[in-house]
Design a protein around this motif. Sequence first.
Motif, PDB file in Angstrom:
ATOM      1  N   THR A   1       0.816  -1.217   0.000  1.00  0.00           N
ATOM      2  CA  THR A   1       0.000   0.000   0.000  1.00  0.00           C
ATOM      3  C   THR A   1       0.856   1.278   0.000  1.00  0.00           C
ATOM      4  O   THR A   1       0.333   2.361   0.175  1.00  0.00           O
ATOM      5  CB  THR A   1      -0.964   0.041   1.210  1.00  0.00           C
ATOM      6  OG1 THR A   1      -0.193  -0.011   2.408  1.00  0.00           O
ATOM      7  CG2 THR A   1      -1.927  -1.123   1.178  1.00  0.00           C
ATOM      8  N   SER A   2       2.163   1.119  -0.179  1.00  0.00           N
ATOM      9  CA  SER A   2       3.019   2.289  -0.366  1.00  0.00           C
ATOM     10  C   SER A   2       3.134   2.581  -1.852  1.00  0.00           C
ATOM     11  O   SER A   2       2.924   1.696  -2.670  1.00  0.00           O
ATOM     12  CB  SER A   2       4.416   2.004   0.194  1.00  0.00           C
ATOM     13  OG  SER A   2       4.348   1.789   1.569  1.00  0.00           O
ATOM     14  N   PRO A   3       3.496   3.835  -2.193  1.00  0.00           N
ATOM     15  CA  PRO A   3       3.579   4.163  -3.619  1.00  0.00           C
ATOM     16  C   PRO A   3       4.825   3.579  -4.289  1.00  0.00           C
ATOM     17  O   PRO A   3       5.679   4.312  -4.777  1.00  0.00           O
ATOM     18  CB  PRO A   3       3.576   5.693  -3.637  1.00  0.00           C
ATOM     19  CG  PRO A   3       4.026   6.101  -2.296  1.00  0.00           C
ATOM     20  CD  PRO A   3       3.680   5.008  -1.339  1.00  0.00           C
TER      21      PRO A   3
ATOM     22  N   LYS B   1      -2.093   5.660  -3.517  1.00  0.00           N
ATOM     23  CA  LYS B   1      -1.231   5.245  -2.413  1.00  0.00           C
ATOM     24  C   LYS B   1      -0.414   6.411  -1.850  1.00  0.00           C
ATOM     25  O   LYS B   1      -0.097   6.442  -0.663  1.00  0.00           O
ATOM     26  CB  LYS B   1      -0.311   4.104  -2.866  1.00  0.00           C
ATOM     27  CG  LYS B   1      -1.081   2.805  -3.086  1.00  0.00           C
ATOM     28  CD  LYS B   1      -0.241   1.733  -3.746  1.00  0.00           C
ATOM     29  CE  LYS B   1      -1.111   0.532  -4.095  1.00  0.00           C
ATOM     30  NZ  LYS B   1      -0.344  -0.547  -4.732  1.00  0.00           N
TER      31      LYS B   1
ATOM     32  N   HIS C   1       7.241   6.233   1.696  1.00  0.00           N
ATOM     33  CA  HIS C   1       6.123   7.099   1.328  1.00  0.00           C
ATOM     34  C   HIS C   1       6.595   8.347   0.591  1.00  0.00           C
ATOM     35  O   HIS C   1       5.826   9.286   0.397  1.00  0.00           O
ATOM     36  CB  HIS C   1       5.319   7.497   2.563  1.00  0.00           C
ATOM     37  CG  HIS C   1       4.433   6.406   3.075  1.00  0.00           C
ATOM     38  ND1 HIS C   1       4.533   5.889   4.344  1.00  0.00           N
ATOM     39  CD2 HIS C   1       3.443   5.706   2.470  1.00  0.00           C
ATOM     40  CE1 HIS C   1       3.635   4.928   4.492  1.00  0.00           C
ATOM     41  NE2 HIS C   1       2.964   4.795   3.373  1.00  0.00           N
TER      42      HIS C   1
ATOM     43  N   TYR D   1      -2.377   4.257   5.808  1.00  0.00           N
ATOM     44  CA  TYR D   1      -3.189   3.073   6.103  1.00  0.00           C
ATOM     45  C   TYR D   1      -2.649   2.353   7.323  1.00  0.00           C
ATOM     46  O   TYR D   1      -1.466   2.039   7.396  1.00  0.00           O
ATOM     47  CB  TYR D   1      -3.170   2.160   4.876  1.00  0.00           C
ATOM     48  CG  TYR D   1      -3.839   0.813   5.030  1.00  0.00           C
ATOM     49  CD1 TYR D   1      -5.044   0.663   5.709  1.00  0.00           C
ATOM     50  CD2 TYR D   1      -3.280  -0.314   4.432  1.00  0.00           C
ATOM     51  CE1 TYR D   1      -5.653  -0.584   5.806  1.00  0.00           C
ATOM     52  CE2 TYR D   1      -3.881  -1.559   4.526  1.00  0.00           C
ATOM     53  CZ  TYR D   1      -5.073  -1.684   5.218  1.00  0.00           C
ATOM     54  OH  TYR D   1      -5.668  -2.914   5.303  1.00  0.00           O
TER      55      TYR D   1
ATOM     56  N   THR E   1      -7.306   1.074  -0.203  1.00  0.00           N
ATOM     57  CA  THR E   1      -5.879   1.384  -0.107  1.00  0.00           C
ATOM     58  C   THR E   1      -5.079   0.790  -1.258  1.00  0.00           C
ATOM     59  O   THR E   1      -3.878   0.972  -1.328  1.00  0.00           O
ATOM     60  CB  THR E   1      -5.284   0.815   1.191  1.00  0.00           C
ATOM     61  OG1 THR E   1      -5.595  -0.577   1.259  1.00  0.00           O
ATOM     62  CG2 THR E   1      -5.827   1.510   2.405  1.00  0.00           C
TER      63      THR E   1
END
Lengths: 256, 308
Positions: free
Chosen positions: A105-107, B73, B102, B78, B48
């Motif tokens: 769920t990280s980019p 994302k 991130h 999340y 997500t």
Amino acid sequence: MNQTIRNIWTIARRDFRSYFTSPVAYIVIGAFLGIMGWMFFYSLQHFVTESARFAQQGQKVSITDAVVRPLYGNMAVIFLFMLPFVTMRLFAEERKLQTIQLLITSPVTLTEIILGKFFSSFLLVCVMLAMTFIYPVVLFTSTTPDPGPIFTSLLGTLLLASCYLSIGILFSAMTENQIVAGALTFGTCLFFWLISWAAMSASSTAADVLNYLSLINHFGQFGQGSINSPDVIFYLSFVGISLFLTHRILDSYRWR
Amino acid sequence: MIQVSNLSKLYGPRLAIDHLSFEVSKGEVVGFLGPNGAGKSTTMKILTGFMPASDGKASVAGFDVFENPLEVKKNVGYLPETPPVYLEMTVGDYMDFAARIHQVPKDKMNSAINYAIERTGLGSVRNRIIGNLSKGYRQRVGLAQALVHNPLVLILDEPTVGLDPKQIIEIRELIKGLAGDHTVILSSHILPEVTATCQRIIVINRGKIVATDTMDQLQARLRKGLIYALQVKNPNPAAIDALSKLPGVSSVSPAGTKLVIEIKPGGSEVRDLIVETAVKTGMGVLEFSSEKVSLEEIFLQLTTEEKV
Ligand SMILES: Nc1ncnc2c1ncn2[C@@H]1O[C@H](COP(=O)(O)OP(=O)(O)O)[C@@H](O)[C@H]1O
Ligand SMILES: [Mg+2]
């Protein structure tokens, strides 16, 4: 592109560091260096006595044949036993502890995640190889070995190790159980190693195929000091296919 | 900020969520309330980008979850049901990794990490190994990870489960403080949990939305009389208007092809009238049922579960 490299590095760095927070990396590196050291000095000793014997007959023993080639040949076998321990936890543990949810769920893309994992283990192999570099250095201080076979053997070892790593990553992605992943990796690597034995009793075309698929059959030329591009291509394709299959496995894991 | 329409998910033959539709606007804190197995986690995993849906559409922060997952994302923080923490890392190292993955810019990295650590009260355990921390602290580390890139949307799956009462209060205050700057969806199977933190709740049961309202309205509705659900082929404003003008009907709220009809307490029997009007206005009645019981049952389940 820049971001891609950064993402891969972020993941590789974390996994590389975490090798050293568990005893596994120290045990693997320690055992590796111990066995390699013992083999190196044994073959060196053998070389010295043999050289003396042959010198009486006016002949010379090649240090490449007597020490360098066995050194890297043995390393290829030791890696077969040790690298499954290096890769087995890479995805299995992420799946078991659900940390894989953070990665997915990280980019970052799945490809970046897989390459990051691969490079973390590749880096560990590089560290192990760098530590064995002391042996060629010892050789250079006392004799004049041919540097060619040493460098090509190093390249061959890296390529062969990459194949073990990629198989390890594939099986690690398939299960939550590290031990299962490690055992399957070892079995599969051994299978691709020994597949040429089956070739001996097979018909000629089948034998060609089996011989081609054998991991060890592509290793010999590197020890002779030559880089044979079909061998390089074979190893790189092997890695590519394993990592591609890893991608498929992880993608389907997401669907369940 | 979040739009979900007709979202469904099948696990093999099993329908985990069944044509969910809802919206969350910017700055809202919305509670996703439902008993275990209702489909809360499944919905969140789809939003997500962890897992693809079987059918339907979802968009978060203006990006389609299926077509543009990377953009989604980037804008989502999340916290999964199990905090995704690496047990062998220290809190500080873990936060550094979270900030990097991130894509927090280099020059903002330190301040972002410090902000998230401070906000979740992790300052005193920054150099501790996560594996040695209590469940409550691990949960906070998970929350800090979700906050570090200052995302527009926060998706928190049962953020207070397994915490002690003092920790629960702290986390609730933290979440309340996030409202406005962030859009928050949090899930819970405990009614007081969402009443304490959320402005609006979406009640979900067996994969379907059974109610969506502000907290006050929902409680009022429970106290009130009957609720009927009318499933129709083509709802139209004129017909809905006609329904709501019927004597004894207090309100009609459409949710897709489903009309939720509230009856004034103590009113007379109106079922015949409702169906008659629906037929006359040409909406095409598919199904007519009483909702009161199921909603009450769910609430009973939800409120009693906290005591266990
Ligand atoms: N990986 C899975 N495989 C099969 N069924 C699942 C899986 N995950 C969840 N389910 C089922 O889907 C339904 C919804 O689950 P979930 O979204 O976890 O509910 P909640 O979070 O509201 O408790 C449950 O009936 C559950 O058993
Ligand atoms: Mg859940």
